[in-house]
Design a protein around this motif. Sequence first.
Motif, PDB file in Angstrom:
ATOM      1  N   GLU A  60       0.853  -1.188   0.000  1.00 30.79           N
ATOM      2  CA  GLU A  60       0.000   0.000   0.000  1.00 30.79           C
ATOM      3  C   GLU A  60       0.892   1.242   0.000  1.00 30.79           C
ATOM      4  OE1 GLU A  60      -3.367   0.150  -0.089  1.00 30.79           O
ATOM      5  OE2 GLU A  60      -3.368  -2.028  -0.313  1.00 30.79           O
ATOM      6  N   ARG A  61       0.465   2.259  -0.728  1.00 26.72           N
ATOM      7  CA  ARG A  61       1.231   3.507  -0.754  1.00 26.72           C
ATOM      8  C   ARG A  61       0.809   4.376   0.421  1.00 26.72           C
ATOM      9  NH1 ARG A  61      -0.205   6.314  -5.828  1.00 26.72           N
ATOM     10  NH2 ARG A  61      -2.105   5.220  -5.442  1.00 26.72           N
ATOM     11  N   PRO A  62       1.770   4.929   1.143  1.00 25.29           N
ATOM     12  CA  PRO A  62       1.407   5.819   2.250  1.00 25.29           C
ATOM     13  C   PRO A  62       0.832   7.135   1.729  1.00 25.29           C
ATOM     14  CG  PRO A  62       3.785   5.788   1.956  1.00 25.29           C
ATOM     15  CD  PRO A  62       3.202   4.767   1.006  1.00 25.29           C
ATOM     16  N   ASP A  63      -0.091   7.718   2.499  1.00 24.62           N
ATOM     17  CA  ASP A  63      -0.714   8.990   2.113  1.00 24.62           C
ATOM     18  C   ASP A  63      -0.043  10.157   2.828  1.00 24.62           C
ATOM     19  OD1 ASP A  63      -2.513   7.820   0.395  1.00 24.62           O
ATOM     20  OD2 ASP A  63      -4.034   7.544   1.936  1.00 24.62           O
ATOM     21  N   THR A  64       1.255  10.171   2.838  1.00 21.74           N
ATOM     22  CA  THR A  64       1.989  11.253   3.498  1.00 21.74           C
ATOM     23  C   THR A  64       2.423  12.270   2.452  1.00 21.74           C
ATOM     24  OG1 THR A  64       4.062  10.028   3.257  1.00 21.74           O
ATOM     25  CG2 THR A  64       2.839   9.720   5.308  1.00 21.74           C
ATOM     26  N   PRO A  65       2.614  13.511   2.868  1.00 21.03           N
ATOM     27  CA  PRO A  65       3.085  14.523   1.921  1.00 21.03           C
ATOM     28  C   PRO A  65       4.513  14.187   1.452  1.00 21.03           C
ATOM     29  CG  PRO A  65       2.649  15.497   4.084  1.00 21.03           C
ATOM     30  CD  PRO A  65       2.346  14.045   4.166  1.00 21.03           C
ATOM     31  N   HIS A  66       4.786  14.485   0.215  1.00 18.25           N
ATOM     32  CA  HIS A  66       6.100  14.192  -0.351  1.00 18.25           C
ATOM     33  C   HIS A  66       6.935  15.462  -0.412  1.00 18.25           C
ATOM     34  CE1 HIS A  66       4.584  10.260  -1.466  1.00 18.25           C
ATOM     35  NE2 HIS A  66       3.531  10.850  -2.001  1.00 18.25           N
ATOM     36  N   ARG A  67       8.212  15.329  -0.079  1.00 18.11           N
ATOM     37  CA  ARG A  67       9.107  16.488  -0.077  1.00 18.11           C
ATOM     38  C   ARG A  67      10.220  16.333  -1.102  1.00 18.11           C
ATOM     39  NH1 ARG A  67       9.618  16.643   6.444  1.00 18.11           N
ATOM     40  NH2 ARG A  67       7.400  16.797   6.772  1.00 18.11           N
ATOM     41  N   ASP A  68      10.041  15.420  -2.040  1.00 14.05           N
ATOM     42  CA  ASP A  68      11.089  15.195  -3.034  1.00 14.05           C
ATOM     43  C   ASP A  68      10.962  16.182  -4.191  1.00 14.05           C
ATOM     44  OD1 ASP A  68       8.759  14.195  -4.035  1.00 14.05           O
ATOM     45  OD2 ASP A  68       9.521  12.190  -4.428  1.00 14.05           O
ATOM     46  N   SER A  69      12.008  16.260  -4.974  1.00 17.37           N
ATOM     47  CA  SER A  69      11.988  17.147  -6.141  1.00 17.37           C
ATOM     48  C   SER A  69      12.931  16.589  -7.198  1.00 17.37           C
ATOM     49  CB  SER A  69      12.405  18.567  -5.748  1.00 17.37           C
ATOM     50  OG  SER A  69      13.744  18.541  -5.268  1.00 17.37           O
ATOM     51  N   GLY A  70      12.831  17.153  -8.382  1.00 17.35           N
ATOM     52  CA  GLY A  70      13.725  16.779  -9.455  1.00 17.35           C
ATOM     53  C   GLY A  70      13.542  15.344  -9.920  1.00 17.35           C
ATOM     54  N   ALA A  71      14.650  14.645 -10.101  1.00 19.64           N
ATOM     55  CA  ALA A  71      14.640  13.273 -10.621  1.00 19.64           C
ATOM     56  C   ALA A  71      13.947  12.316  -9.661  1.00 19.64           C
ATOM     57  CB  ALA A  71      16.059  12.797 -10.903  1.00 19.64           C
ATOM     58  N   ARG A  72      14.114  12.521  -8.363  1.00 22.80           N
ATOM     59  CA  ARG A  72      13.459  11.638  -7.384  1.00 22.80           C
ATOM     60  C   ARG A  72      11.937  11.773  -7.456  1.00 22.80           C
ATOM     61  NH1 ARG A  72      16.861   9.397  -3.400  1.00 22.80           N
ATOM     62  NH2 ARG A  72      18.969  10.227  -3.508  1.00 22.80           N
ATOM     63  N   ARG A  73      11.473  12.988  -7.634  1.00 26.69           N
ATOM     64  CA  ARG A  73      10.026  13.212  -7.759  1.00 26.69           C
ATOM     65  C   ARG A  73       9.497  12.554  -9.035  1.00 26.69           C
ATOM     66  NH1 ARG A  73       6.058  16.995  -6.005  1.00 26.69           N
ATOM     67  NH2 ARG A  73       4.521  17.392  -7.638  1.00 26.69           N
ATOM     68  N   ALA A  74      10.227  12.700 -10.129  1.00 28.87           N
ATOM     69  CA  ALA A  74       9.818  12.080 -11.394  1.00 28.87           C
ATOM     70  C   ALA A  74       9.782  10.559 -11.261  1.00 28.87           C
ATOM     71  CB  ALA A  74      10.761  12.497 -12.512  1.00 28.87           C
ATOM     72  N   ALA A  75      10.783   9.988 -10.590  1.00 31.09           N
ATOM     73  CA  ALA A  75      10.824   8.536 -10.388  1.00 31.09           C
ATOM     74  C   ALA A  75       9.647   8.078  -9.531  1.00 31.09           C
ATOM     75  CB  ALA A  75      12.144   8.129  -9.745  1.00 31.09           C
TER      76      ALA A  75
END
Length: 100
Positions: free
Chosen positions: A37-52
């Motif tokens: 299951e995917r967690p429903d937490t806010p994401h703080r990533d950016s750039g390539a990590r966000r795209a991945a």
Amino acid sequence: MTRNAPAELSPIIVGAALLGTGMLLRRWQPSALSLPERPDTPHRDSGARRAARKTRDGIARVLPSNLTGSLGRTLIIAGAGLVLVRLLDFAVDDGEALFD
């Protein structure tokens, strides 16, 4: 044309086997083949990590939650279709039959 009884029934037997295997797979869903299951937490990533992460989440969204369930459903549909086609083949003229 004479009909061979085992050859006439083989699509029905194979279809029933596919149907039964599909039903077993739908009931048995090992946790090793389940997607987490995917967690429903806010994401703080950016750039390539966000795209991945977004690509991964998009792919996971279209995958079934358990692979054996999806495979089982496919086998059920294929087995039922094979049995129905063969049974309906008995009702048509010999020249129009799909199975000889």
